[in-house]
Design a protein around this motif. Structure first.
Motif, mmCIF file in Angstrom:
data_model
loop_
_atom_site.group_PDB
_atom_site.id
_atom_site.type_symbol
_atom_site.label_atom_id
_atom_site.label_comp_id
_atom_site.label_asym_id
_atom_site.label_seq_id
_atom_site.Cartn_x
_atom_site.Cartn_y
_atom_site.Cartn_z
ATOM 1 N N MET A 1 26.116 24.296 4.349
ATOM 2 C CA MET A 1 26.101 24.465 2.929
ATOM 3 C C MET A 1 26.781 25.773 2.521
ATOM 4 O O MET A 1 27.382 25.852 1.471
ATOM 5 C CB MET A 1 24.644 24.449 2.482
ATOM 6 C CG MET A 1 24.352 24.036 1.095
ATOM 7 S SD MET A 1 24.872 22.427 0.640
ATOM 8 C CE MET A 1 23.693 22.160 -0.589
ATOM 9 N N ALA A 2 26.671 26.776 3.356
ATOM 10 C CA ALA A 2 27.279 28.069 3.070
ATOM 11 C C ALA A 2 28.790 27.924 2.989
ATOM 12 O O ALA A 2 29.447 28.602 2.191
ATOM 13 C CB ALA A 2 26.884 29.083 4.136
ATOM 14 N N PHE A 3 29.347 27.031 3.822
ATOM 15 C CA PHE A 3 30.788 26.796 3.803
ATOM 16 C C PHE A 3 31.233 26.285 2.431
ATOM 17 O O PHE A 3 32.225 26.750 1.875
ATOM 18 C CB PHE A 3 31.162 25.787 4.902
ATOM 19 C CG PHE A 3 32.577 25.321 4.812
ATOM 20 C CD1 PHE A 3 33.623 26.137 5.219
ATOM 21 C CD2 PHE A 3 32.874 24.061 4.294
ATOM 22 C CE1 PHE A 3 34.931 25.693 5.135
ATOM 23 C CE2 PHE A 3 34.183 23.628 4.199
ATOM 24 C CZ PHE A 3 35.218 24.454 4.614
ATOM 25 N N PHE A 4 30.493 25.336 1.876
ATOM 26 C CA PHE A 4 30.836 24.791 0.564
ATOM 27 C C PHE A 4 30.674 25.821 -0.548
ATOM 28 O O PHE A 4 31.478 25.870 -1.481
ATOM 29 C CB PHE A 4 29.997 23.536 0.264
ATOM 30 C CG PHE A 4 30.386 22.357 1.101
ATOM 31 C CD1 PHE A 4 31.639 21.778 0.983
ATOM 32 C CD2 PHE A 4 29.504 21.834 2.038
ATOM 33 C CE1 PHE A 4 32.006 20.691 1.751
ATOM 34 C CE2 PHE A 4 29.863 20.752 2.818
ATOM 35 C CZ PHE A 4 31.116 20.176 2.678
ATOM 36 N N ASP A 5 29.646 26.638 -0.466
ATOM 37 C CA ASP A 5 29.448 27.688 -1.467
ATOM 38 C C ASP A 5 30.598 28.692 -1.428
ATOM 39 O O ASP A 5 31.108 29.130 -2.463
ATOM 40 C CB ASP A 5 28.112 28.407 -1.246
ATOM 41 C CG ASP A 5 26.917 27.536 -1.615
ATOM 42 O OD1 ASP A 5 27.112 26.597 -2.419
ATOM 43 O OD2 ASP A 5 25.817 27.801 -1.104
ATOM 44 N N GLU A 6 31.012 29.043 -0.190
ATOM 45 C CA GLU A 6 32.126 29.982 -0.032
ATOM 46 C C GLU A 6 33.422 29.360 -0.574
ATOM 47 O O GLU A 6 34.203 30.009 -1.258
ATOM 48 C CB GLU A 6 32.283 30.331 1.455
ATOM 49 C CG GLU A 6 33.293 31.422 1.711
ATOM 50 C CD GLU A 6 33.364 31.771 3.190
ATOM 51 O OE1 GLU A 6 34.503 31.782 3.696
ATOM 52 O OE2 GLU A 6 32.308 32.015 3.800
ATOM 53 N N TRP A 7 33.626 28.097 -0.265
ATOM 54 C CA TRP A 7 34.823 27.374 -0.734
ATOM 55 C C TRP A 7 34.814 27.284 -2.260
ATOM 56 O O TRP A 7 35.829 27.478 -2.914
ATOM 57 C CB TRP A 7 34.855 25.978 -0.101
ATOM 58 C CG TRP A 7 36.089 25.217 -0.452
ATOM 59 C CD1 TRP A 7 37.316 25.362 0.093
ATOM 60 C CD2 TRP A 7 36.201 24.207 -1.448
ATOM 61 N NE1 TRP A 7 38.198 24.499 -0.480
ATOM 62 C CE2 TRP A 7 37.524 23.766 -1.458
ATOM 63 C CE3 TRP A 7 35.303 23.621 -2.348
ATOM 64 C CZ2 TRP A 7 37.989 22.789 -2.311
ATOM 65 C CZ3 TRP A 7 35.762 22.644 -3.183
ATOM 66 C CH2 TRP A 7 37.103 22.236 -3.172
#
Length: 116
Positions: A1-7
């Motif tokens: 989920m952190a990847f999507f937030d960063e993206w």
């Protein structure tokens, strides 16, 4: 989920940067158009100033303007001579007004450089 937030954050930052650039480009374009309008106003004022000066002082211009006024006076004399010659040719009946208009249009078209 952190990847999507960063993206998502990166996409948002890119969008904001793009909007800021678009606003800058819009303002630059608006200011450039405004400058063009002002430059046109200056050219018109210079033209009117020159006409006014020639009308008031063309017969006895100051030394700095003498050559320009003389050029205008000579051009006006040439125009009057050409008009007199045109009237003479018309009286001779060699050409009709339609012939003259067509001939003038051909000369004007010939002066236009070809498109590249």
């Amino acid at each position: 989920m952190a990847f999507f937030d960063e993206w998502k954050d990166k996409a948002t930052d890119l969008g904001r940067a793009g909007m800021a650039k678009s606003k800058q480009l819009m303002e630059i374009t608006r200011l450039s158009l405004s400058n063009s309008g002002e430059e046109d106003a200056i050219r018109k004022a210079y033209l009117e100033m020159g006409k006014l000066y020639y009308a008031e002082r063309g017969g006895a211009p100051e030394p700095a303007y003498q050559a320009l006024c003389q050029r205008i006076t000579q051009a006006k004399a040439t125009i009057e001579e050409n008009k007199a010659r045109i009237a003479q040719l018309k009286q001779e009946g060699v050409l009709s007004d339609d012939d003259i208009i067509q001939s003038t249009a051909k000369v004007e078209d010939a002066d236009v450089p070809p498109e590249e």
